[in-house]
Design an enzyme around this catalytic site. Structure first.
Site, short mmCIF file in Angstrom:
data_model
loop_
_atom_site.label_atom_id
_atom_site.label_comp_id
_atom_site.label_asym_id
_atom_site.label_seq_id
_atom_site.Cartn_x
_atom_site.Cartn_y
_atom_site.Cartn_z
CG LEU A 156 -1.86 1.40 1.53
CD1 LEU A 156 -2.67 1.56 0.16
CD2 LEU A 156 -2.66 1.20 2.50
CE1 TYR A 157 5.18 5.89 2.84
CE2 TYR A 157 6.95 4.04 2.68
CZ TYR A 157 6.38 5.58 2.60
OH TYR A 157 7.38 6.50 3.16
N GLY A 158 4.06 1.56 -0.71
CA GLY A 158 5.07 1.81 -1.79
C GLY A 158 4.16 2.12 -3.15
CB THR A 160 0.59 5.86 -2.05
OG1 THR A 160 1.73 5.98 -0.91
CG2 THR A 160 -0.43 4.94 -1.46
#
Length: 249
Positions: A156-158, A160
């Site tokens: 998820l973080y990567g 974005t």
């Protein structure tokens, strides 16, 4: 210290702590009028007071970046308190939930993309056209090393930040001909208030790079300020890795 940002207003999101606060300090020390945004008014006041005590110029504007109306309001308030213009935009604010894909709640997915992608998108939409009209400006986006390679728990973080990396190139193509430079920095493991919760895993990540140590906020901020400065006048649409060499291996 050189005052090469004198007469310029810089908006730094997530500027009340960590990398953003250090970016604000360094820009103010070089003459910029810094507008710091964040959610916590107490921390915002402390960040502003620190800069003013050192002889710099700073203001705080509270914003909730997961709310689009607040993002648009932030852009307008930054222009108002910044003397009618914003010349440097540092899209630093971000949230970084880690965990297995199957365990990500709907609300977390939506809020992460709202803060990490939608907020920078609309801040650029609000501020870059005026920069283009004036014929100058600089935008620096803060991404991450895990936007360029896969790592378990970082989907998820990567993703974005990968989106923000592509936006960096797209905005450089869109606004570069009008004198607005758009670049990014890609930090590796960096010691901040936010990453303290990672404990030993932060150091373990750092061992995967040749430098074999965790980075500091000052080191990342120096890269941001360089890209925002006239010294980087020929640099457009790139991402500067500040990761201890992790992308080299």
């Amino acid at each position: 210290m050189t005052q090469d940002f004198a007469g310029r207003t810089a908006l730094v999101t997530g500027g009340t702590s960590g990398i953003g606060r250090e970016v604000a300090r360094q820009l103010a020390a070089r003459g910029a009028h810094v507008v710091i945004s964040g959610r916590d008014a107490v921390r915002g006041a402390a960040a502003v007071e620190e800069i003013r005590a050192a002889g710099g110029t700073a203001d705080f504007v509270r914003a909730e970046l997961d709310d689009l109306a607040s993002v648009r309001s932030l852009a307008k308030e930054a222009i108002a308190v910044g003397g009618g213009h914003v010349d440097v935009l540092v899209n630093n604010a971000g949230v970084f939930p880690f965990g297995a894909t199957a365990e990500v709640a709907d609300g977390v997915f939506d809020s992460t993309f709202a803060v990490n992608v939608r907020a920078p998108f609309y801040l650029v939409a609000e501020l870059a056209p005026a920069m283009a009209e004036r014929g100058h400006g600089s935008i620096v986006n803060v991404t991450t090393m895990v936007a360029t390679f896969g790592m378990a728990g970082m989907a998820l973080y990567g993703s974005t930040k990968a989106a923000l990396g592509l936006l960096t190139k797209s905005w450089a193509a869109e606004y570069g001909p009008s004198g607005v430079r758009v670049n990014a920095v890609s930090p590796g493991p960096t010691r901040t208030e936010g990453t303290e919760a990672m404990g030993d895993s932060l150091g373990e990540l750092a061992t995967q790079g040749p430098l074999n140590r965790v980075g500091t906020v000052a080191e990342v901020a120096a890269g941001v300020v360089f890209l925002a400065s006239d010294a980087a006048a020929m640099i457009h649409g790139t991402s500067l890795p500040i990761d201890g060499g992790r992308l080299a291996v």
